[in-house]
Design a protein around this motif. Sequence first.
Motif, PDB file in Angstrom:
ATOM      1  N   ALA A 270       0.829  -1.212   0.000  1.00 47.55           N
ATOM      2  CA  ALA A 270       0.000   0.000   0.000  1.00 47.55           C
ATOM      3  C   ALA A 270       0.860   1.258   0.000  1.00 47.55           C
ATOM      4  N   VAL A 271       2.072   1.150   0.552  1.00 42.75           N
ATOM      5  CA  VAL A 271       2.971   2.315   0.563  1.00 42.75           C
ATOM      6  C   VAL A 271       3.518   2.590  -0.826  1.00 42.75           C
ATOM      7  N   ALA A 273       2.714   1.091  -3.962  1.00 45.36           N
ATOM      8  CA  ALA A 273       1.867   1.077  -5.157  1.00 45.36           C
ATOM      9  C   ALA A 273       1.256   2.465  -5.337  1.00 45.36           C
ATOM     10  N   HIS A 274       0.996   2.837  -6.576  1.00 44.87           N
ATOM     11  CA  HIS A 274       0.486   4.197  -6.757  1.00 44.87           C
ATOM     12  C   HIS A 274      -0.966   4.294  -6.322  1.00 44.87           C
ATOM     13  N   ASP A 275      -1.363   5.475  -5.880  1.00 47.10           N
ATOM     14  CA  ASP A 275      -2.730   5.730  -5.412  1.00 47.10           C
ATOM     15  C   ASP A 275      -3.038   5.085  -4.079  1.00 47.10           C
ATOM     16  N   GLY A 276      -2.037   4.521  -3.409  1.00 42.73           N
ATOM     17  CA  GLY A 276      -2.319   3.926  -2.109  1.00 42.73           C
ATOM     18  C   GLY A 276      -3.209   2.709  -2.172  1.00 42.73           C
ATOM     19  N   LYS A 277      -3.152   2.008  -3.304  1.00 42.98           N
ATOM     20  CA  LYS A 277      -3.894   0.759  -3.411  1.00 42.98           C
ATOM     21  C   LYS A 277      -2.931  -0.419  -3.314  1.00 42.98           C
ATOM     22  N   LEU A 278      -3.491  -1.608  -3.194  1.00 38.03           N
ATOM     23  CA  LEU A 278      -2.657  -2.805  -3.154  1.00 38.03           C
ATOM     24  C   LEU A 278      -2.354  -3.257  -4.576  1.00 38.03           C
ATOM     25  N   ASP A 279      -1.172  -3.835  -4.746  1.00 39.32           N
ATOM     26  CA  ASP A 279      -0.768  -4.306  -6.070  1.00 39.32           C
ATOM     27  C   ASP A 279      -0.669  -5.832  -6.044  1.00 39.32           C
TER      28      ASP A 279
ATOM     29  N   ASN B   7      -8.204   5.744   0.596  1.00 44.71           N
ATOM     30  CA  ASN B   7      -6.797   5.539   0.256  1.00 44.71           C
ATOM     31  C   ASN B   7      -6.104   4.805   1.402  1.00 44.71           C
ATOM     32  N   ARG B   9      -2.760   4.264   1.652  1.00 47.96           N
ATOM     33  CA  ARG B   9      -1.314   4.493   1.718  1.00 47.96           C
ATOM     34  C   ARG B   9      -0.779   4.590   3.146  1.00 47.96           C
ATOM     35  N   TYR B 450      -9.736  -0.727  -3.639  1.00 41.98           N
ATOM     36  CA  TYR B 450      -8.543  -1.018  -2.827  1.00 41.98           C
ATOM     37  C   TYR B 450      -7.404  -1.652  -3.625  1.00 41.98           C
ATOM     38  N   GLU B 452      -5.102  -1.961  -7.317  1.00 44.50           N
ATOM     39  CA  GLU B 452      -4.755  -1.560  -8.672  1.00 44.50           C
ATOM     40  C   GLU B 452      -5.232  -2.660  -9.590  1.00 44.50           C
TER      41      GLU B 452
END
Lengths: 477, 477, 477
Positions: A270-271, A273-279, B7, B9, B450, B452
């Motif tokens: 979450a830190v 990935a962009h936009d504070g989403k999970l990758d 968000n 983050r 939540y 990407e």
Amino acid sequence: MTNSATNLRLKLPIACIILEVIIIILFGTLVQYDDETDAKLWHKEIANGSSNYDNDFYYRYPSFQDVHVMIFIGFGFLMTFLQRYGFSSVGFNFLIAAFALQWATLMQGFVHGMHGGKIHVGIESMINADFCTGSVLISFGAVLGKTSPVQLLVMSVIEVTLFAVNEFIVLSVLGAKDAGGSMTIHTFGAYFGLMVARVLYRPNLDKSKHKNCSVYHSDLFAMIGTIYLWMFWPSFNSAVTAHGDDQHRTAMNTYYSLAACTLATYGLSAVVAHDGKLDMVHIQNAALAGGVAVGTAGEMMLTPFGSMIVGFLAGTVSVLGYIDITDTRTHGTDNFPPLASQPILEQKLKIQDTCGVHNLHGMPGVLGAIVGAVTAALATKDVYGDGMADVFPDIHSGDVEASFQGVRQAISLAVTLGIALLGGLITGFILKLPIYGAPPDTICFEDGIYWELPGEEGSQEELTAVRTPDETEKLNA
Amino acid sequence: MTNSATNLRLKLPIACIILEVIIIILFGTLVQYDDETDAKLWHKEIANGSSNYDNDFYYRYPSFQDVHVMIFIGFGFLMTFLQRYGFSSVGFNFLIAAFALQWATLMQGFVHGMHGGKIHVGIESMINADFCTGSVLISFGAVLGKTSPVQLLVMSVIEVTLFAVNEFIVLSVLGAKDAGGSMTIHTFGAYFGLMVARVLYRPNLDKSKHKNCSVYHSDLFAMIGTIYLWMFWPSFNSAVTAHGDDQHRTAMNTYYSLAACTLATYGLSAVVAHDGKLDMVHIQNAALAGGVAVGTAGEMMLTPFGSMIVGFLAGTVSVLGYIDITDTRTHGTDNFPPLASQPILEQKLKIQDTCGVHNLHGMPGVLGAIVGAVTAALATKDVYGDGMADVFPDIHSGDVEASFQGVRQAISLAVTLGIALLGGLITGFILKLPIYGAPPDTICFEDGIYWELPGEEGSQEELTAVRTPDETEKLNA
Amino acid sequence: MTNSATNLRLKLPIACIILEVIIIILFGTLVQYDDETDAKLWHKEIANGSSNYDNDFYYRYPSFQDVHVMIFIGFGFLMTFLQRYGFSSVGFNFLIAAFALQWATLMQGFVHGMHGGKIHVGIESMINADFCTGSVLISFGAVLGKTSPVQLLVMSVIEVTLFAVNEFIVLSVLGAKDAGGSMTIHTFGAYFGLMVARVLYRPNLDKSKHKNCSVYHSDLFAMIGTIYLWMFWPSFNSAVTAHGDDQHRTAMNTYYSLAACTLATYGLSAVVAHDGKLDMVHIQNAALAGGVAVGTAGEMMLTPFGSMIVGFLAGTVSVLGYIDITDTRTHGTDNFPPLASQPILEQKLKIQDTCGVHNLHGMPGVLGAIVGAVTAALATKDVYGDGMADVFPDIHSGDVEASFQGVRQAISLAVTLGIALLGGLITGFILKLPIYGAPPDTICFEDGIYWELPGEEGSQEELTAVRTPDETEKLNA
């Protein structure tokens, strides 16, 4: 789109059948049942007072099957994340694993000592063959989408052989411990594969980059692979450790390391990935690093506490490896970004690492080797008691000091890295020969080049598989 | 669509990392290997005549791995039935399970008795931690799609703690038996979750109702979860029962209960579903009720006959729970009906139970508790022989009559319901604080908030993943 | 599209509930715990010096669970390859398996000898019931897509009964060995199912042929089934062999047979598939033939060498079975070719074998029976030692010569084929009665006829599940 160069009609049958015939001949001349699978020999042991329960089958078969699932389902489905490479991910994984486990039985049998000119096989050799296969599949991850099945078989022939040599040096010559294979499996497989990928570098791979990414369903299929690897990693690390407390402890240490790793992975994803989403790419890969990183020390008295710290570090390192610090893309100008699983490696070192094996197996494997060296160096009779004989027989017998065991572990890491990189280099050049039907730059990451795709002659049907409201109404009438 | 409120983050990293650091510190100070995982202690037992086979690892590790699969694959994929919530279903399931099993180790260790100020861990504590995790995942099912991962972590912290307290009261204080957790796991998890869902009631949830349903592929993914839960439920119920006949009998009773439950489910589904067709939501859920309903009595001398009757009843009750008796919709006017998994609960009690946990875990759990009480009350020395010592030690020792054991079982159900409802109530209010990044009513049941999503920047690609006939032709040329 | 003829509202509930009630009554009157699941009896054995580890549960439960996975996940998902028959493939597989394992417990109990008028159940009866179920699921593969669930239940009732009779004749009367069921399970199930398919021949099935093929995702789901069957086949073949070397050896022989079979399959697939590409239908099916073909001889001293030869042959035979030698189609004129899994069978013998069970189970099963007969005839005391008592008790006791054991094996194959074909014939005519709600020719291979499909009332939603770029942009805003 397909042409004679990638046509498999001759190349693949020749490779498969020649290799299988060689294997069958070698098995016919060299391989025998061991004492626990041979009817006559085992019944002699029974006559001498053994019970059927002493047969190693009952100690290890459940672990073997878990490892087997990791190899065929875990690795196979983990790589289905690509949108149009699911057949190849599962299918080539299946092919090279089925080949490698046979070849590994022979190569490991050769180097680990023959019995009167014969290789003895049983449940432990089956697990070790699967382990060696795992190493090949890690390398497969680095070259995924850019290689033909014939190239992969050739790579397997060489890699399995070198794996056996390295394993022999590390475990038998150097006397290191590495039951879960942080060094021999993960570090070896990752750096071997990365070096192959380096030699096979394709400067024009961006012509296929729109296929080098996932879609919604392919990411769900990949999660099947991830979760199976995660769940059964305790079995992987404990499959060949000593009976009793060793298997029990190894499984538990791995369980805790993975749990801590998962929390670290989600937090950091979450830190970064962009936009504070999970990758998804982090979850699919980094959450597993905790299993890799206790591959060496898992059988030692690492404690759950120590295991969690290692797992937490492994997850952290692994997620950070996915950061694209050179990222200059802006939204809207680059419509088809690659998965960017290894942006630094690609841009600085020209290594195109499709699955990010450096993050999942490379760095965590090295971390695991270091943790193993440190934990070994700290071993004391006070902590291990008589259990020292199982974990560190040379320390127990007084042959070496604990600190020297640590040194042997560290040397083993260096040897593994050396053999992997050199072996990968040579293998890369062999695979570069234009005779294996490798895909052109424009159609990498594409099943259609090697597989008859469904709907090829009836694709209208496929397009209407999602039913129109009209059809649905009729169906409900 | 996303905004600062949802968000992650800062929120998720803070939650994950603080919780993991707390756990690691507590493990460092409190947790120790037990006698069977500690190298020194186990080898003392070996020196005293134990064999490695006496290590509990070999009795329980295969069951543990089956339970592990149920927790991570079973629950995770069962919840992927929603069309656009697969990443969250599998992914949040993964996150909160990885957290909860660590926290459960600590909480269960605290309340079940420390050993010289230390918590001892081994295979049995691992199974119990997974069990506790299962309870949290049941509650997750009730609030699926309407909660942020931070809310879920906070819920897990509280629920695991209360689970451990309730389990201690039921098993240790009241002396009830509940090896498969009809009460402690299923009833507790269901009513805790339902109460949380009640407090978090969203009157405007119909704004997201077009997403609160399945699509063809998502239902197939969900069947992976269902089938794994179904297959391994015998391992779940028998994982911590006594060695020998107890594990054997529990597994078999569960196997028969599930088989009978499945027949009842299919039969009734065709009766109640409209148009005389089968409804996937019944198959996915009600067919499992037979496992829940023998969670308490499975280890008792219930007989296959008794198990089948219980399973048949459980399937019946569970399917009937899905009937929408208040259904006033007419075809054509309501294009997007919700799955209606709990229509009565929603309309009468304002409980929006996404997965229908009341039908799968709630009612069958209560049924299982009652069956357990009755079966216990009927226990006789004539039927159990010396096996009474394993199943009902207090009856065996003469401390209590069988009828009183039945009473203790019944009281345990009441206590469990009380703690679950009260705990859920409090937890619901804590989760209602607007600080956790919960989704707004308009975008519930949606991964995009939540995660990407793949194809976010390249969605043309995704749309053409189903190839046009032209492309296919070229590929075949 | 649906009409009263295929409406299940009455037919399926009546079938399910009557059958389940009959089963429950029979279990109530006839079934008892065996010595190892009964609390009193097992504790008597403990009192007489047995240890809990002697309980057969620990020898066989891990194998049982692997078999269970093959039955419910393996067979279920293998059949999901059809584009719109996934619900039915997994769902009907689930239903008839849950029924058949109960019915098999009774039928096998009847014919294999009652104990004082009672059928005794434990882990071995559970495995045997799953085995019998596997046979029914093989037959299901032949009629997949063309039968209603009521027909399938009726087929199961008869097939299970005849399976038990045939198994009794082969194993008990004739004294043949067939632990992995090359004859009793695979040959029987395949030829029974093929004969049923013959009687149910639909000359106008081409009206549904556009649905009798796979799509990309359905083939990936099917690979889940294939891989699980492949991985766990060693457990299948070894599940009921004798403790010790027998289980160990059987698992290992199967492992090597499958590996060699896989190489043969890939090699030949590229030869026979058009354009020199690989064909998923081969990989999904023929790669498994190696497990079928060592079902009889796997427990014998076949050696890894012999196992590989058998596996290689089985893969070869199986792939060749898919060749359409009568293929006259030209590209472009026939847009919707059937999967052509059994072109010769269909065109010459009017057998429409949906899953190609003749290639996967039929021919490899016969091959396995022959291999078993030859291997048995070659058995010598010199090779087996005292282990002969486990593998060939009658040879060990001197009752028969090895060559005669070979003859008994061969006769068993003939008997199995006879009972399967005759049984299938009769069953086919019973299933032809127009009372079971079978689908019309125009809507075979279609879930919608028996299942409420998601999106039936909200299919716009389904169509937009693949998000448009606009929507995605909004989501990212």
